[in-house]
Design a protein around this motif. Structure first.
Motif, PDB file in Angstrom:
ATOM      1  N   HIS A   1       0.802  -1.227   0.000  1.00 29.25           N
ATOM      2  CA  HIS A   1       0.000   0.000   0.000  1.00 29.25           C
ATOM      3  C   HIS A   1       0.832   1.273   0.000  1.00 29.25           C
ATOM      4  CE1 HIS A   1       0.580  -1.229   4.234  1.00 29.25           C
ATOM      5  NE2 HIS A   1       0.669   0.063   4.475  1.00 29.25           N
ATOM      6  N   GLN A   2       2.006   1.225   0.616  1.00 32.80           N
ATOM      7  CA  GLN A   2       2.838   2.433   0.671  1.00 32.80           C
ATOM      8  C   GLN A   2       3.320   2.854  -0.708  1.00 32.80           C
ATOM      9  OE1 GLN A   2       5.742   1.269   3.634  1.00 32.80           O
ATOM     10  NE2 GLN A   2       4.599   2.292   5.261  1.00 32.80           N
ATOM     11  N   LYS A   3       3.491   1.871  -1.588  1.00 29.94           N
ATOM     12  CA  LYS A   3       3.899   2.168  -2.967  1.00 29.94           C
ATOM     13  C   LYS A   3       2.855   3.012  -3.677  1.00 29.94           C
ATOM     14  CE  LYS A   3       3.630  -1.097  -6.175  1.00 29.94           C
ATOM     15  NZ  LYS A   3       3.921  -2.345  -6.928  1.00 29.94           N
ATOM     16  N   TYR A   4       1.611   2.904  -3.240  1.00 26.74           N
ATOM     17  CA  TYR A   4       0.502   3.636  -3.856  1.00 26.74           C
ATOM     18  C   TYR A   4       0.119   4.891  -3.078  1.00 26.74           C
ATOM     19  CZ  TYR A   4      -0.026  -0.548  -6.722  1.00 26.74           C
ATOM     20  OH  TYR A   4       0.198  -1.579  -7.601  1.00 26.74           O
TER      21      TYR A   4
ATOM     22  N   GLU B   1      -0.912   4.958   3.887  1.00 25.88           N
ATOM     23  CA  GLU B   1      -0.204   4.671   5.131  1.00 25.88           C
ATOM     24  C   GLU B   1      -0.762   3.456   5.863  1.00 25.88           C
ATOM     25  OE1 GLU B   1       0.125   8.026   7.695  1.00 25.88           O
ATOM     26  OE2 GLU B   1       0.952   9.349   6.153  1.00 25.88           O
ATOM     27  N   VAL B   2      -2.066   3.182   5.680  1.00 33.47           N
ATOM     28  CA  VAL B   2      -2.719   2.092   6.400  1.00 33.47           C
ATOM     29  C   VAL B   2      -3.378   1.132   5.412  1.00 33.47           C
ATOM     30  CG1 VAL B   2      -4.389   1.472   8.186  1.00 33.47           C
ATOM     31  CG2 VAL B   2      -3.186   3.671   8.312  1.00 33.47           C
TER      32      VAL B   2
ATOM     33  N   ASN C   1      -7.691  11.367   7.853  1.00 36.91           N
ATOM     34  CA  ASN C   1      -7.478  11.574   6.420  1.00 36.91           C
ATOM     35  C   ASN C   1      -7.731  10.274   5.675  1.00 36.91           C
ATOM     36  OD1 ASN C   1      -6.764  12.352   3.863  1.00 36.91           O
ATOM     37  ND2 ASN C   1      -4.607  12.740   4.329  1.00 36.91           N
ATOM     38  N   VAL C   2      -8.867  10.191   5.017  1.00 38.66           N
ATOM     39  CA  VAL C   2      -9.254   8.958   4.334  1.00 38.66           C
ATOM     40  C   VAL C   2      -8.290   8.608   3.200  1.00 38.66           C
ATOM     41  CG1 VAL C   2     -10.791  10.090   2.676  1.00 38.66           C
ATOM     42  CG2 VAL C   2     -11.247   7.721   3.354  1.00 38.66           C
ATOM     43  N   LEU C   3      -7.584   9.590   2.665  1.00 37.57           N
ATOM     44  CA  LEU C   3      -6.637   9.333   1.572  1.00 37.57           C
ATOM     45  C   LEU C   3      -5.425   8.524   2.032  1.00 37.57           C
ATOM     46  CD1 LEU C   3      -6.690  12.792  -0.250  1.00 37.57           C
ATOM     47  CD2 LEU C   3      -7.849  10.674  -0.924  1.00 37.57           C
ATOM     48  N   ASP C   4      -5.268   8.382   3.355  1.00 43.71           N
ATOM     49  CA  ASP C   4      -4.181   7.565   3.887  1.00 43.71           C
ATOM     50  C   ASP C   4      -4.554   6.088   3.961  1.00 43.71           C
ATOM     51  OD1 ASP C   4      -2.518   9.741   4.263  1.00 43.71           O
ATOM     52  OD2 ASP C   4      -3.124  10.054   6.347  1.00 43.71           O
ATOM     53  N   TYR C   5      -5.825   5.778   3.693  1.00 43.67           N
ATOM     54  CA  TYR C   5      -6.344   4.430   3.925  1.00 43.67           C
ATOM     55  C   TYR C   5      -6.712   3.703   2.629  1.00 43.67           C
ATOM     56  CZ  TYR C   5      -6.684   5.103   8.987  1.00 43.67           C
ATOM     57  OH  TYR C   5      -6.393   5.293  10.306  1.00 43.67           O
ATOM     58  N   VAL C   6      -6.378   2.419   2.587  1.00 44.06           N
ATOM     59  CA  VAL C   6      -6.804   1.561   1.483  1.00 44.06           C
ATOM     60  C   VAL C   6      -8.280   1.215   1.631  1.00 44.06           C
ATOM     61  CG1 VAL C   6      -6.557  -0.748   0.467  1.00 44.06           C
ATOM     62  CG2 VAL C   6      -4.515   0.572   1.080  1.00 44.06           C
ATOM     63  N   PHE C   7      -8.705   0.951   2.887  1.00 47.63           N
ATOM     64  CA  PHE C   7     -10.079   0.522   3.129  1.00 47.63           C
ATOM     65  C   PHE C   7     -10.905   1.613   3.789  1.00 47.63           C
ATOM     66  CE2 PHE C   7      -7.848  -3.516   2.792  1.00 47.63           C
ATOM     67  CZ  PHE C   7      -8.719  -4.266   2.009  1.00 47.63           C
TER      68      PHE C   7
ATOM     69  N   GLY D   1      -9.756  -0.223   8.228  1.00 50.91           N
ATOM     70  CA  GLY D   1     -10.580   0.733   7.523  1.00 50.91           C
ATOM     71  C   GLY D   1     -10.580   2.083   8.211  1.00 50.91           C
ATOM     72  N   CYS D   2     -11.103   3.069   7.513  1.00 53.87           N
ATOM     73  CA  CYS D   2     -11.153   4.434   8.050  1.00 53.87           C
ATOM     74  C   CYS D   2     -12.251   4.589   9.094  1.00 53.87           C
ATOM     75  CB  CYS D   2     -11.383   5.409   6.899  1.00 53.87           C
ATOM     76  SG  CYS D   2     -11.585   7.133   7.372  1.00 53.87           S
ATOM     77  N   CYS D   3     -13.302   3.779   8.986  1.00 56.11           N
ATOM     78  CA  CYS D   3     -14.463   3.938   9.863  1.00 56.11           C
ATOM     79  C   CYS D   3     -14.289   3.212  11.196  1.00 56.11           C
ATOM     80  CB  CYS D   3     -15.703   3.413   9.160  1.00 56.11           C
ATOM     81  SG  CYS D   3     -17.223   3.655  10.102  1.00 56.11           S
TER      82      CYS D   3
END
Length: 372
Positions: free
Chosen positions: A306-309, A312-313, A339-345, A317-319
């Protein structure tokens, strides 16, 4: 710049210059707008008048919120917090879902409306709708357990859609739309994740290979059914690496929250069989263009690297706590990440809008030639 010497001609020169500048600006603006709504390069002479989607919560754009029997709904905050207007729309995400991005990338429209939306305008029918229902699967038992619209029910909605479309645009135009549109099917995750492994409802009846065969037969039969109704371009997504979603990592991944390999192995087996069946089906059905779209490997790369993309997490999930919350348990009483942009889920099962935005254009561009 040298202006004409006659003072009387100056206003005319100025107006002409201003008009030309405005015209140039308008053209540039139009290019930008068109660019926004179409980034996938279609082959020459290929027309895609509409997008029609069948599937589960990954694709559902608000159908489930019209089904009273299901608990798989999300018409409440914080779902939709990053959607246009910041409102919950029945999409299992913080914003747009793949159905929307597919329609947008193909240059059709910005959002793909739910077929069950009571405010659906007749004009929307000609450019496509979404029949997907959160919780659905290829296995009828999967949909029955979730209280959602089964694949057979989505097929009935499609038949009803055809009748309405004919009333609106006529039979000839309807036939053109059906034969040139792209039909997307996204199912299988709930079958393997929930019906087979979580609830064990099918384990006594099938081993994993036999259950995969059962699901593939269902997928194949569905493709034949929509083909008989006029579909010719059919894109079937393979299943995702369900063993890597936060929910399963929490329940079975141990302290390190690892991906559950047996879930992923089952999905890979299903995907392999599905790909072979669709290839065979494509040879049997005249004038059909049926494509298997691999989503497993691109998603697995995002989940594991995920860090390549830029995330951070990757395992929460964000929720809420990000470990188990989904649908009713992800609600306004839970905190969301800063910051939801830091999360894959986004929640325990569903990726964020940001992941879909990265994923969909690449997949479409890779497979669009197979659908021409």
């Amino acid at each position: 710049m040298k202006f004409p010497s006659s003072s009387s001609s100056f206003p005319h020169y100025f107006l002409a210059s201003t008009f030309n500048s405005l015209l140039l600006f308008s053209v540039l603006l139009l290019v930008v707008i068109c660019k926004t709504y179409e980034s996938v390069k279609l082959p020459p002479n290929v027309s895609v008048p509409a997008v029609l989607v069948f599937g589960d919560s990954i694709m559902d754009t608000d159908n489930n919120n019209k089904i009273l029997a299901t608990s798989a709904r999300c018409n409440f905050p914080p779902y939709g917090k990053d959607f246009k207007g910041g409102i919950p729309t029945g999409r299992f995400s913080n914003g747009k879902v793949p159905s929307d991005f597919i329609a947008e990338e193909l240059g059709i429209k910005e959002f793909l409306p739910a077929y069950l939306d009571p405010n659906l305008q007749a004009d929307e029918l000609a450019t496509g709708v979404c029949f997907a229902s959160g919780g659905a699967g290829y296995d009828p038992l999967t949909s029955e357990t979730a209280g959602c619209t089964a694949l057979s029910g989505q097929l009935e909605m499609f038949k009803e859609y055809i009748v309405k479309l004919k009333e609106h645009v006529g039979e000839n135009r309807t036939n053109f739309i059906l034969s040139n549109s792209i039909f997307f099917i996204v199912l299988g995750a709930n079958d393997i994740s929930n019906t087979y492994f979580l609830s064990h409802l099918r384990e006594l009846q099938y081993d994993v290979p036999a259950y995969s065969d059962f699901l593939v037969t269902s997928a194949s039969n569905f493709c034949k059914e929509i083909y008989e109704l006029g579909a010719r371009r059919i894109a079937v997504f393979g299943g995702p690496p369900v063993g890597c979603v936060p929910y399963h990592r929490t329940l079975s991944g141990g302290k390190e929250r690892k991906c559950i390999q047996k879930y992923n192995n089952a999905m890979m087996l299903f995907n392999d069989k599905l790909m072979k069946e669709l290839h065979s089906l494509n040879q049997k059905l005249p004038n059909s263009r049926i494509a298997y779209l691999d989503v497993y490997n691109p998603l697995l790369d995002i989940f594991q690297n995920h860090q390549k993309y830029g995330y951070e997490v990757g395992d929460r999930g964000c929720c809420g706590t990000g470990t188990l919350e989904v649908a009713l348990t992800c609600n306004h009483l839970d905190a969301t990440c800063p910051n939801v942009l830091d999360y894959v889920f986004w929640d325990g099962f569903h990726p964020t809008e940001s992941v879909y935005k990265k994923l969909v254009p690449n997949i479409l561009q890779e497979y669009v030639n197979q659908l021409q």
